[in-house]
Design a protein around this motif. Structure first.
Motif, PDB file in Angstrom:
ATOM      1  N   LEU A  85      29.527  38.321  23.952  1.00 29.22           N
ATOM      2  CA  LEU A  85      30.689  39.202  23.887  1.00 29.22           C
ATOM      3  C   LEU A  85      30.321  40.647  24.184  1.00 29.22           C
ATOM      4  CD1 LEU A  85      32.440  37.527  20.873  1.00 29.22           C
ATOM      5  CD2 LEU A  85      33.535  38.014  23.064  1.00 29.22           C
ATOM      6  N   LYS A  86      31.257  41.341  24.821  1.00 32.71           N
ATOM      7  CA  LYS A  86      31.081  42.738  25.212  1.00 32.71           C
ATOM      8  C   LYS A  86      32.168  43.579  24.551  1.00 32.71           C
ATOM      9  CE  LYS A  86      29.609  41.236  29.837  1.00 32.71           C
ATOM     10  NZ  LYS A  86      29.889  41.347  31.294  1.00 32.71           N
ATOM     11  N   PRO A  87      31.938  44.876  24.361  1.00 35.51           N
ATOM     12  CA  PRO A  87      32.975  45.734  23.775  1.00 35.51           C
ATOM     13  C   PRO A  87      34.289  45.661  24.553  1.00 35.51           C
ATOM     14  CG  PRO A  87      30.880  46.871  23.742  1.00 35.51           C
ATOM     15  CD  PRO A  87      30.647  45.602  24.519  1.00 35.51           C
ATOM     16  N   GLU A  88      34.225  45.458  25.845  1.00 38.32           N
ATOM     17  CA  GLU A  88      35.449  45.385  26.643  1.00 38.32           C
ATOM     18  C   GLU A  88      36.231  44.092  26.425  1.00 38.32           C
ATOM     19  OE1 GLU A  88      32.356  46.096  27.754  1.00 38.32           O
ATOM     20  OE2 GLU A  88      32.002  45.219  29.755  1.00 38.32           O
ATOM     21  N   ASP A  89      35.675  43.163  25.662  1.00 36.44           N
ATOM     22  CA  ASP A  89      36.423  41.961  25.278  1.00 36.44           C
ATOM     23  C   ASP A  89      37.332  42.226  24.073  1.00 36.44           C
ATOM     24  OD1 ASP A  89      33.451  40.102  25.984  1.00 36.44           O
ATOM     25  OD2 ASP A  89      35.265  40.193  27.223  1.00 36.44           O
ATOM     26  N   THR A  90      37.215  43.400  23.485  1.00 36.29           N
ATOM     27  CA  THR A  90      38.038  43.748  22.329  1.00 36.29           C
ATOM     28  C   THR A  90      39.512  43.749  22.709  1.00 36.29           C
ATOM     29  OG1 THR A  90      36.302  45.067  21.293  1.00 36.29           O
ATOM     30  CG2 THR A  90      38.578  45.560  20.666  1.00 36.29           C
ATOM     31  N   ALA A  91      40.304  42.968  21.972  1.00 41.93           N
ATOM     32  CA  ALA A  91      41.727  42.831  22.274  1.00 41.93           C
ATOM     33  C   ALA A  91      42.366  41.920  21.230  1.00 41.93           C
ATOM     34  CB  ALA A  91      41.943  42.232  23.665  1.00 41.93           C
ATOM     35  N   VAL A  92      43.685  41.852  21.272  1.00 44.78           N
ATOM     36  CA  VAL A  92      44.398  40.808  20.541  1.00 44.78           C
ATOM     37  C   VAL A  92      44.491  39.604  21.480  1.00 44.78           C
ATOM     38  CG1 VAL A  92      46.538  40.112  19.415  1.00 44.78           C
ATOM     39  CG2 VAL A  92      45.706  42.467  19.185  1.00 44.78           C
ATOM     40  N   TYR A  93      44.054  38.459  20.998  1.00 42.49           N
ATOM     41  CA  TYR A  93      44.057  37.238  21.795  1.00 42.49           C
ATOM     42  C   TYR A  93      45.253  36.377  21.379  1.00 42.49           C
ATOM     43  CZ  TYR A  93      39.523  38.287  23.793  1.00 42.49           C
ATOM     44  OH  TYR A  93      38.495  38.873  24.509  1.00 42.49           O
ATOM     45  N   TYR A  94      46.027  35.977  22.384  1.00 43.03           N
ATOM     46  CA  TYR A  94      47.234  35.195  22.155  1.00 43.03           C
ATOM     47  C   TYR A  94      47.075  33.788  22.721  1.00 43.03           C
ATOM     48  CZ  TYR A  94      49.509  39.657  21.185  1.00 43.03           C
ATOM     49  OH  TYR A  94      49.843  40.880  20.646  1.00 43.03           O
ATOM     50  N   CYS A  95      47.422  32.813  21.911  1.00 43.47           N
ATOM     51  CA  CYS A  95      47.464  31.434  22.365  1.00 43.47           C
ATOM     52  C   CYS A  95      48.749  31.193  23.151  1.00 43.47           C
ATOM     53  CB  CYS A  95      47.389  30.506  21.162  1.00 43.47           C
ATOM     54  SG  CYS A  95      47.369  28.746  21.573  1.00 43.47           S
ATOM     55  N   TYR A  96      48.662  30.338  24.141  1.00 41.82           N
ATOM     56  CA  TYR A  96      49.782  30.044  25.044  1.00 41.82           C
ATOM     57  C   TYR A  96      49.886  28.538  25.231  1.00 41.82           C
ATOM     58  CZ  TYR A  96      51.779  29.321  29.753  1.00 41.82           C
ATOM     59  OH  TYR A  96      52.511  28.877  30.831  1.00 41.82           O
ATOM     60  N   ALA A  97      51.107  28.052  25.277  1.00 40.73           N
ATOM     61  CA  ALA A  97      51.330  26.634  25.566  1.00 40.73           C
ATOM     62  C   ALA A  97      52.566  26.468  26.433  1.00 40.73           C
ATOM     63  CB  ALA A  97      51.479  25.838  24.277  1.00 40.73           C
ATOM     64  N   ARG A  98      52.419  25.651  27.452  1.00 38.73           N
ATOM     65  CA  ARG A  98      53.554  25.259  28.302  1.00 38.73           C
ATOM     66  C   ARG A  98      53.788  23.783  28.025  1.00 38.73           C
ATOM     67  NH1 ARG A  98      55.782  27.430  33.070  1.00 38.73           N
ATOM     68  NH2 ARG A  98      56.732  25.901  34.456  1.00 38.73           N
ATOM     69  N   TYR A  99      55.040  23.412  27.693  1.00 32.28           N
ATOM     70  CA  TYR A  99      55.248  22.059  27.200  1.00 32.28           C
ATOM     71  C   TYR A  99      56.606  21.499  27.596  1.00 32.28           C
ATOM     72  CZ  TYR A  99      58.028  24.397  23.566  1.00 32.28           C
ATOM     73  OH  TYR A  99      58.965  25.139  22.896  1.00 32.28           O
ATOM     74  N   TRP A 100      56.723  20.215  27.333  1.00 35.01           N
ATOM     75  CA  TRP A 100      57.967  19.468  27.546  1.00 35.01           C
ATOM     76  C   TRP A 100      58.515  19.086  26.179  1.00 35.01           C
ATOM     77  CZ3 TRP A 100      59.338  14.816  25.612  1.00 35.01           C
ATOM     78  CH2 TRP A 100      60.436  14.159  26.186  1.00 35.01           C
ATOM     79  N   SER A 101      59.838  19.148  26.036  1.00 32.43           N
ATOM     80  CA  SER A 101      60.451  18.728  24.783  1.00 32.43           C
ATOM     81  C   SER A 101      61.891  18.326  25.025  1.00 32.43           C
ATOM     82  CB  SER A 101      60.403  19.856  23.739  1.00 32.43           C
ATOM     83  OG  SER A 101      61.018  19.450  22.532  1.00 32.43           O
ATOM     84  N   SER A 102      62.256  17.147  24.537  1.00 29.93           N
ATOM     85  CA  SER A 102      63.642  16.665  24.578  1.00 29.93           C
ATOM     86  C   SER A 102      64.235  16.724  25.980  1.00 29.93           C
ATOM     87  CB  SER A 102      64.511  17.487  23.606  1.00 29.93           C
ATOM     88  OG  SER A 102      64.012  17.376  22.290  1.00 29.93           O
ATOM     89  N   GLY A 103      63.424  16.308  26.950  1.00 30.90           N
ATOM     90  CA  GLY A 103      63.914  16.235  28.326  1.00 30.90           C
ATOM     91  C   GLY A 103      63.841  17.525  29.111  1.00 30.90           C
ATOM     92  N   VAL A 104      63.360  18.581  28.477  1.00 30.26           N
ATOM     93  CA  VAL A 104      63.262  19.884  29.142  1.00 30.26           C
ATOM     94  C   VAL A 104      61.800  20.222  29.379  1.00 30.26           C
ATOM     95  CG1 VAL A 104      63.826  22.332  29.014  1.00 30.26           C
ATOM     96  CG2 VAL A 104      65.378  20.638  27.998  1.00 30.26           C
ATOM     97  N   SER A 105      61.452  20.560  30.610  1.00 29.76           N
ATOM     98  CA  SER A 105      60.079  20.922  30.943  1.00 29.76           C
ATOM     99  C   SER A 105      59.973  22.435  31.170  1.00 29.76           C
ATOM    100  CB  SER A 105      59.622  20.178  32.195  1.00 29.76           C
ATOM    101  OG  SER A 105      60.450  20.527  33.303  1.00 29.76           O
ATOM    102  N   GLY A 106      58.742  22.892  31.222  1.00 27.44           N
ATOM    103  CA  GLY A 106      58.516  24.298  31.508  1.00 27.44           C
ATOM    104  C   GLY A 106      58.789  25.240  30.352  1.00 27.44           C
TER     105      GLY A 106
END
Length: 120
Positions: A85-106
């Motif tokens: 790790l480097k000082p420039e990696d300092t940040a808030v890290y956000y998890c992301y998910a793209r998913y399908w549910s109840s017939g709806v994608s994206g």
């Protein structure tokens, strides 16, 4: 709606390692892509790494060779192993998910964010 809960952020010295985890929960969903973005103060949110349902991966050039993304489909969980790790990696890290549910994608969900601070 899929909920994402992150863990594993913290303070580490330059050259150290951290592992982030993100677990997805909800009902009647199937996740396609999971990944991580980050945002430093004053900067735009940027891609760190993505992993598809087939475990294909995509990394930002700035983290290639240092970060590794993986997922456990049985737990709907994605991980980010961060080494050198480097000082420039300092940040808030956000998890992301793209998913399908109840017939709806994206559909897209974001986690609440976890702070990663790398001291020099």
């Amino acid at each position: 709606q899929v909920q994402l809960v992150e863990s594993g952020g913290g303070l580490v010295q330059a050259g150290g390692s951290l592992r982030l985890s993100c677990a997805a929960s909800g009902s009647s969903f199937r996740i396609n892509t999971m990944g991580w973005y980050r945002q430093a103060p004053g900067d735009q949110r940027e891609l760190v790494a993505l992993i598809g349902s087939d475990r294909s991966t995509n990394y930002a050039d700035s983290v290639k060779g240092r970060f590794t993304i993986s997922r456990d489909n049985t737990k709907n969980t994605v991980y980010l192993q961060m080494n050198s790790l480097k000082p420039e990696d300092t940040a808030v890290y956000y998890c992301y998910a793209r998913y399908w549910s109840s017939g709806v994608s994206g559909l897209v969900s974001w986690g609440q964010g976890t702070q990663v601070t790398v001291s020099s």
